[in-house]
Design an enzyme around this catalytic site. Structure first.
Site, PDB file in Angstrom:
ATOM      1  CD  GLU A 106      -2.915  -1.301   2.260  1.00  0.00           C
ATOM      2  OE1 GLU A 106      -2.595  -0.792   3.357  1.00  0.00           O
ATOM      3  OE2 GLU A 106      -3.988  -1.916   2.102  1.00  0.00           O
ATOM      4  CB  VAL A 107       3.838   2.203  -1.920  1.00  0.00           C
ATOM      5  CG1 VAL A 107       4.828   3.375  -1.863  1.00  0.00           C
ATOM      6  CG2 VAL A 107       4.492   0.947  -1.368  1.00  0.00           C
TER       7      VAL A 107
END
Length: 530
Positions: free
Chosen positions: A174-175
């Site tokens: 979840e960058v």
């Protein structure tokens, strides 16, 4: 990593014809030779004394490893000391946790976030200049040399306290907002550059640091940032030779065929080994208090189907995640002791290849639960496992506290009929109504205040004071505050005692008031015209 899945299906009816393991013996029916329990310590980190009680149960249930996500509870030193929370573990406590884990045959894999979910690092003013987007503290700027130096130092300190670790999880899930920072925008203007290239470049840099400084340790990464990258780009990036992806999905209806195809894609790209990740708690709502066991059981049974469709031994193992917060700033979700029955059901089902009546009986025996409910909530007051008293009290609070207070405030005829918010604001009440509302409110407040004190004492045996305070303030105090406010308003609205008179009038019986409502003028002379 914290997607919300709400769909449910019926129970899995498959049976299994293998015997139970005796005295911790592992069954040969599981396709997952490694079964890791995830300890998410960024919220409600258990005391070491509680871990010493629960690790033997983990082993008995079929776990043989732990994924420990320390976040701000790791005892960072030197320039990194600002990352430590007040309740962080000491170095000696970390060493004791590792000793306890080894004593119960639980291999420890530490997790250090190195790209996304960096809030606990980038929230600090001294490190805010390393954010990808200046406003948001979740993602690290991959263009800054200082960024790699920072996560490299974090990795080195964690592995120094975990000598001999075969794996290190470096996060990379979840960058969010990658490519939206000013440096990234300029970099992406070059035709050959993409956000996928940027992501792979940082993963490769971190993994290369681990390989160079700690050659015996293999990095793991969450796979969500890799899923949509084309095979040829993944293959050419060099990342498959450096890391092992962890495929995660917490849904009760995950796409089994799609996961099998994704596994084959990763294999074609050159990843030698893969991992799976399911969930036993912390994946169905950021403020969830009680885990839906049926949801998590179905999720783990689906992963058994995925493993059956893939090539043999492609999946190194499975991590049963137990998220405690969705991110550093969110509220607490299900506490670890509350999630133990769900963990037990999921682990035993993975161990034996399915959920049967024999597995149910085994879980009931190990947890001391008389009747294990999968589709509903566990019966109250049952269980003899470490922390079962917390579970019993949390069930009481979650199922009955708010509803009992709401019932009084919103459905009680005397409160709604004679002490509505309108009356309370104007301090208006018929004196006889105080005799009906006040005793009930005092009784309810006393009952729940006593239970809250009992729960606080139970929580303090397991968690630091900050966790106790946070959980009670989120889940108990709002309802108690409503009762206290009601009583305060009653006191404020109570008329002064009348002067003594030789023949006081008899108050009308409250039963009569339902059939013969008190005229508004007898409550307040001006109420009819207000």
């Amino acid at each position: 990593m914290r997607l919300i899945h709400e769909k449910k299906k019926g129970r899995d009816k498959r049976s299994l014809s293998c015997d139970f393991p005796q005295d911790g013996e592992m069954s040969g029916s599981s396709p997952f030779k490694m079964r890791f329990v995830h300890l998410d310590l960024k919220g409600a980190p258990p005391k070491v004394s509680y871990l010493s009680e629960i690790f033997p149960l983990f082993h008995a249930l079929g776990a043989n490893g732990l994924l420990i996500e320390y976040e701000d509870t790791f005892p960072y030193e030197g320039p990194l000391k600002l990352l430590r929370a007040p309740h962080a573990y000491s170095p000696s406590e970390v060493t004791e946790v590792l000793r306890l884990a080894a004593a119960h045959e639980l291999e420890v894999v530490p997790l250090v976030q190195t790209f996304g979910h960096m809030e606990f690092v980038l929230k600090h003013e001294a490190l805010a200049h390393l954010r990808e987007v200046a406003l948001f503290p979740n993602t690290l700027n991959p263009h800054e040399a200082e960024s790699l130096a920072l996560v490299g130092a974090m990795v080195d300190q964690v592995l120094e306290l975990h000598p001999g670790a075969r794996w290190l999880h470096i996060g990379c899930d979840e960058v969010y907002y990658l490519g939206e920072g000013e440096a990234s925008r300029q970099w992406l203007q070059q035709e050959q550059n993409t956000t996928a290239t940027l992501c792979l470049s940082h993963m490769r840099a971190v993994a290369s640091h681990v390989q160079a400084r700690h050659p015996a340790t293999t990095p793991l990464v969450w796979d969500d940032m890799l899923r949509d990258i084309p095979e040829d780009q993944l293959s050419a990036s060099g990342v498959p030779q450096l890391v092992e992806p962890v495929l995660w999905d917490y849904g009760a209806d995950l796409d089994v065929q799609g996961k099998a195809l994704l596994m084959e894609k990763y294999r074609q790209c050159g990843f030698p080994r893969l991992w799976a990740a399911s969930a036993f708690k912390g994946a169905t709502g950021p403020s969830q208090a009680l885990p839906p066991i049926e949801h998590h059981l179905r999720n783990n049974l689906q992963w058994l189907q995925v493993a059956a469709q893939g090539r043999k031994d492609t999946l190194q193992g499975i991590i049963l995640t137990g998220w405690q917060r969705y991110d550093h700033f969110s509220v607490l979700c299900e506490l670890l002791p509350v999630g133990i029955p769900s963990l037990a059901v999921c682990l035993q089902s993975l161990l034996h290849g399915g959920f049967t009546e024999d597995v149910r009986a085994r879980v009931q025996h190990l947890l001391g639960i008389s009747s294990l409910e999968i589709a509903g909530v566990l019966s109250e007051g049952t269980g003899s496992f470490p922390g079962s008293d917390i579970l019993a009290l949390v069930i009481q609070v979650s199922l009955h506290l708010r509803s009992s207070v709401d019932e009084m405030l919103q459905m009680d005829r005397y409160v709604t009929g004679w002490f509505s918010p309108y009356h309370r604001r104007r301090k208006l009440i018929h004196p006889v109504m105080i005799q009906h509302i006040q005793p009930q409110a005092l009784s309810l407040l006393g009952r729940w205040s006593g239970l809250a004190q009992e729960l606080a004492a139970a929580l303090r045996r397991v968690f630091p004071e900050g966790t106790v305070e946070e959980w009670l303030q989120e889940n108990v105090h709002p309802s108690l505050g409503q009762l206290q406010a009601l009583l305060q308003d009653l006191e404020a609205a109570s008329p002064p005692p009348p002067p003594a008179s030789p023949g006081p009038a008899q108050a009308r019986a409250p039963e009569d008031m339902g059939a013969h409502p008190v005229p508004s003028s007898s409550v307040c002379p001006t109420l009819a015209s207000c």
